[in-house]
Scaffold this motif. Structure first.
Motif, PDB file in Angstrom:
ATOM      1  N   SER A   1       0.802  -1.212   0.000  1.00 24.88           N
ATOM      2  CA  SER A   1       0.000   0.000   0.000  1.00 24.88           C
ATOM      3  C   SER A   1       0.843   1.273   0.000  1.00 24.88           C
ATOM      4  O   SER A   1       0.307   2.359  -0.035  1.00 24.88           O
ATOM      5  CB  SER A   1      -0.934   0.006   1.216  1.00 24.88           C
ATOM      6  N   SER A   2       2.160   1.149   0.060  1.00 22.12           N
ATOM      7  CA  SER A   2       3.010   2.338   0.084  1.00 22.12           C
ATOM      8  C   SER A   2       3.801   2.446  -1.216  1.00 22.12           C
ATOM      9  O   SER A   2       3.672   1.626  -2.108  1.00 22.12           O
ATOM     10  CB  SER A   2       3.958   2.282   1.278  1.00 22.12           C
ATOM     11  N   ASN A   3       4.629   3.470  -1.303  1.00 21.40           N
ATOM     12  CA  ASN A   3       5.426   3.695  -2.497  1.00 21.40           C
ATOM     13  C   ASN A   3       6.843   3.146  -2.351  1.00 21.40           C
ATOM     14  O   ASN A   3       7.789   3.713  -2.868  1.00 21.40           O
ATOM     15  CB  ASN A   3       5.498   5.193  -2.799  1.00 21.40           C
ATOM     16  N   VAL A   4       6.993   2.041  -1.660  1.00 20.75           N
ATOM     17  CA  VAL A   4       8.301   1.432  -1.442  1.00 20.75           C
ATOM     18  C   VAL A   4       8.698   0.671  -2.697  1.00 20.75           C
ATOM     19  O   VAL A   4       7.895  -0.051  -3.275  1.00 20.75           O
ATOM     20  CB  VAL A   4       8.269   0.473  -0.231  1.00 20.75           C
ATOM     21  N   ILE A   5       9.949   0.865  -3.128  1.00 19.43           N
ATOM     22  CA  ILE A   5      10.437   0.141  -4.295  1.00 19.43           C
ATOM     23  C   ILE A   5      11.604  -0.734  -3.884  1.00 19.43           C
ATOM     24  O   ILE A   5      12.271  -0.482  -2.888  1.00 19.43           O
ATOM     25  CB  ILE A   5      10.880   1.097  -5.424  1.00 19.43           C
ATOM     26  N   ASN A   6      11.850  -1.752  -4.662  1.00 19.08           N
ATOM     27  CA  ASN A   6      13.001  -2.612  -4.433  1.00 19.08           C
ATOM     28  C   ASN A   6      14.190  -1.956  -5.114  1.00 19.08           C
ATOM     29  O   ASN A   6      14.207  -1.777  -6.336  1.00 19.08           O
ATOM     30  CB  ASN A   6      12.725  -4.001  -5.010  1.00 19.08           C
ATOM     31  N   ILE A   7      15.186  -1.596  -4.353  1.00 22.00           N
ATOM     32  CA  ILE A   7      16.335  -0.864  -4.881  1.00 22.00           C
ATOM     33  C   ILE A   7      17.082  -1.691  -5.919  1.00 22.00           C
ATOM     34  O   ILE A   7      17.529  -1.172  -6.945  1.00 22.00           O
ATOM     35  CB  ILE A   7      17.267  -0.436  -3.738  1.00 22.00           C
ATOM     36  N   MET A   8      17.229  -2.992  -5.680  1.00 19.22           N
ATOM     37  CA  MET A   8      17.949  -3.844  -6.628  1.00 19.22           C
ATOM     38  C   MET A   8      17.214  -3.918  -7.961  1.00 19.22           C
ATOM     39  O   MET A   8      17.841  -3.875  -9.009  1.00 19.22           O
ATOM     40  CB  MET A   8      18.154  -5.247  -6.045  1.00 19.22           C
ATOM     41  N   ASP A   9      15.903  -4.015  -7.929  1.00 15.61           N
ATOM     42  CA  ASP A   9      15.132  -4.035  -9.177  1.00 15.61           C
ATOM     43  C   ASP A   9      15.302  -2.722  -9.934  1.00 15.61           C
ATOM     44  O   ASP A   9      15.479  -2.705 -11.157  1.00 15.61           O
ATOM     45  CB  ASP A   9      13.643  -4.274  -8.894  1.00 15.61           C
ATOM     46  N   ALA A  10      15.249  -1.612  -9.220  1.00 14.61           N
ATOM     47  CA  ALA A  10      15.419  -0.304  -9.848  1.00 14.61           C
ATOM     48  C   ALA A  10      16.816  -0.179 -10.447  1.00 14.61           C
ATOM     49  O   ALA A  10      16.984   0.350 -11.555  1.00 14.61           O
ATOM     50  CB  ALA A  10      15.176   0.809  -8.842  1.00 14.61           C
ATOM     51  N   LEU A  11      17.843  -0.665  -9.745  1.00  9.50           N
ATOM     52  CA  LEU A  11      19.209  -0.615 -10.251  1.00  9.50           C
ATOM     53  C   LEU A  11      19.356  -1.466 -11.505  1.00  9.50           C
ATOM     54  O   LEU A  11      19.974  -1.035 -12.484  1.00  9.50           O
ATOM     55  CB  LEU A  11      20.182  -1.087  -9.166  1.00  9.50           C
ATOM     56  N   GLU A  12      18.794  -2.654 -11.497  1.00 13.32           N
ATOM     57  CA  GLU A  12      18.874  -3.530 -12.675  1.00 13.32           C
ATOM     58  C   GLU A  12      18.188  -2.875 -13.872  1.00 13.32           C
ATOM     59  O   GLU A  12      18.720  -2.914 -14.996  1.00 13.32           O
ATOM     60  CB  GLU A  12      18.237  -4.880 -12.371  1.00 13.32           C
ATOM     61  N   ARG A  13      17.039  -2.266 -13.670  1.00  6.00           N
ATOM     62  CA  ARG A  13      16.349  -1.583 -14.779  1.00  6.00           C
ATOM     63  C   ARG A  13      17.189  -0.427 -15.302  1.00  6.00           C
ATOM     64  O   ARG A  13      17.281  -0.204 -16.513  1.00  6.00           O
ATOM     65  CB  ARG A  13      14.979  -1.082 -14.324  1.00  6.00           C
ATOM     66  N   SER A  14      17.822   0.295 -14.399  1.00  6.47           N
ATOM     67  CA  SER A  14      18.653   1.428 -14.793  1.00  6.47           C
ATOM     68  C   SER A  14      19.854   0.966 -15.609  1.00  6.47           C
ATOM     69  O   SER A  14      20.187   1.561 -16.641  1.00  6.47           O
ATOM     70  CB  SER A  14      19.112   2.175 -13.543  1.00  6.47           C
ATOM     71  N   VAL A  15      20.518  -0.104 -15.168  1.00  7.90           N
ATOM     72  CA  VAL A  15      21.678  -0.631 -15.893  1.00  7.90           C
ATOM     73  C   VAL A  15      21.254  -1.143 -17.256  1.00  7.90           C
ATOM     74  O   VAL A  15      21.932  -0.878 -18.266  1.00  7.90           O
ATOM     75  CB  VAL A  15      22.363  -1.740 -15.061  1.00  7.90           C
ATOM     76  N   GLU A  16      20.138  -1.821 -17.345  1.00 10.43           N
ATOM     77  CA  GLU A  16      19.652  -2.294 -18.636  1.00 10.43           C
ATOM     78  C   GLU A  16      19.320  -1.139 -19.566  1.00 10.43           C
ATOM     79  O   GLU A  16      19.614  -1.188 -20.763  1.00 10.43           O
ATOM     80  CB  GLU A  16      18.430  -3.178 -18.437  1.00 10.43           C
ATOM     81  N   ALA A  17      18.721  -0.099 -19.046  1.00 11.90           N
ATOM     82  CA  ALA A  17      18.397   1.083 -19.863  1.00 11.90           C
ATOM     83  C   ALA A  17      19.661   1.740 -20.380  1.00 11.90           C
ATOM     84  O   ALA A  17      19.722   2.174 -21.543  1.00 11.90           O
ATOM     85  CB  ALA A  17      17.570   2.069 -19.054  1.00 11.90           C
ATOM     86  N   GLU A  18      20.702   1.816 -19.563  1.00  9.97           N
ATOM     87  CA  GLU A  18      21.988   2.404 -19.990  1.00  9.97           C
ATOM     88  C   GLU A  18      22.608   1.569 -21.095  1.00  9.97           C
ATOM     89  O   GLU A  18      23.142   2.089 -22.069  1.00  9.97           O
ATOM     90  CB  GLU A  18      22.945   2.493 -18.810  1.00  9.97           C
ATOM     91  N   LYS A  19      22.545   0.251 -20.948  1.00  6.45           N
ATOM     92  CA  LYS A  19      23.108  -0.643 -21.965  1.00  6.45           C
ATOM     93  C   LYS A  19      22.364  -0.471 -23.295  1.00  6.45           C
ATOM     94  O   LYS A  19      22.988  -0.424 -24.347  1.00  6.45           O
ATOM     95  CB  LYS A  19      23.011  -2.108 -21.511  1.00  6.45           C
ATOM     96  N   ARG A  20      21.050  -0.359 -23.236  1.00  9.37           N
ATOM     97  CA  ARG A  20      20.266  -0.186 -24.467  1.00  9.37           C
ATOM     98  C   ARG A  20      20.568   1.172 -25.106  1.00  9.37           C
ATOM     99  O   ARG A  20      20.590   1.291 -26.332  1.00  9.37           O
ATOM    100  CB  ARG A  20      18.769  -0.299 -24.171  1.00  9.37           C
ATOM    101  N   ALA A  21      20.794   2.178 -24.312  1.00 13.62           N
ATOM    102  CA  ALA A  21      21.066   3.520 -24.835  1.00 13.62           C
ATOM    103  C   ALA A  21      22.431   3.580 -25.522  1.00 13.62           C
ATOM    104  O   ALA A  21      22.612   4.320 -26.478  1.00 13.62           O
ATOM    105  CB  ALA A  21      21.006   4.531 -23.706  1.00 13.62           C
ATOM    106  N   LYS A  22      23.393   2.801 -25.069  1.00 13.98           N
ATOM    107  CA  LYS A  22      24.727   2.787 -25.639  1.00 13.98           C
ATOM    108  C   LYS A  22      24.794   2.025 -26.950  1.00 13.98           C
ATOM    109  O   LYS A  22      25.706   2.236 -27.738  1.00 13.98           O
ATOM    110  CB  LYS A  22      25.737   2.199 -24.652  1.00 13.98           C
ATOM    111  N   ARG A  23      23.881   1.163 -27.229  1.00 17.15           N
ATOM    112  CA  ARG A  23      23.912   0.344 -28.457  1.00 17.15           C
ATOM    113  C   ARG A  23      23.575   1.139 -29.643  1.00 17.15           C
ATOM    114  O   ARG A  23      23.189   1.990 -30.057  1.00 17.15           O
ATOM    115  CB  ARG A  23      22.920  -0.808 -28.348  1.00 17.15           C
TER     116      ARG A  23
END
Length: 59
Positions: free
Chosen positions: A37-59
């Motif tokens: 019910s709160s806005n808590v996020i999983n930090i590891m999931d957010a980090l993995e999404r961020s790293v994947e987005a960076e990898k896609r942007a570099k291609r």
């Protein structure tokens, strides 16, 4: 057998505690509900999404 008042009282306490714990909701369910019910996020999931987005942007 010899009656042990202390042992009988201890067994009564244990039985009462078991009944109380059986009737109350588990702490995990409260925690899970609070997290959902709160806005808590999983930090590891957010980090993995961020790293994947960076990898896609570099291609």
């Amino acid at each position: 057998m010899v009656a042990e008042p202390a042992q009988e009282r201890l067994l009564d306490i244990v039985a009462a505690r078991k009944r109380r714990l059986k009737n109350s909701p588990s702490p995990k369910s409260k925690t899970t509900q609070a997290l959902q019910s709160s806005n808590v996020i999983n930090i590891m999931d957010a980090l993995e999404r961020s790293v994947e987005a960076e990898k896609r942007a570099k291609r």
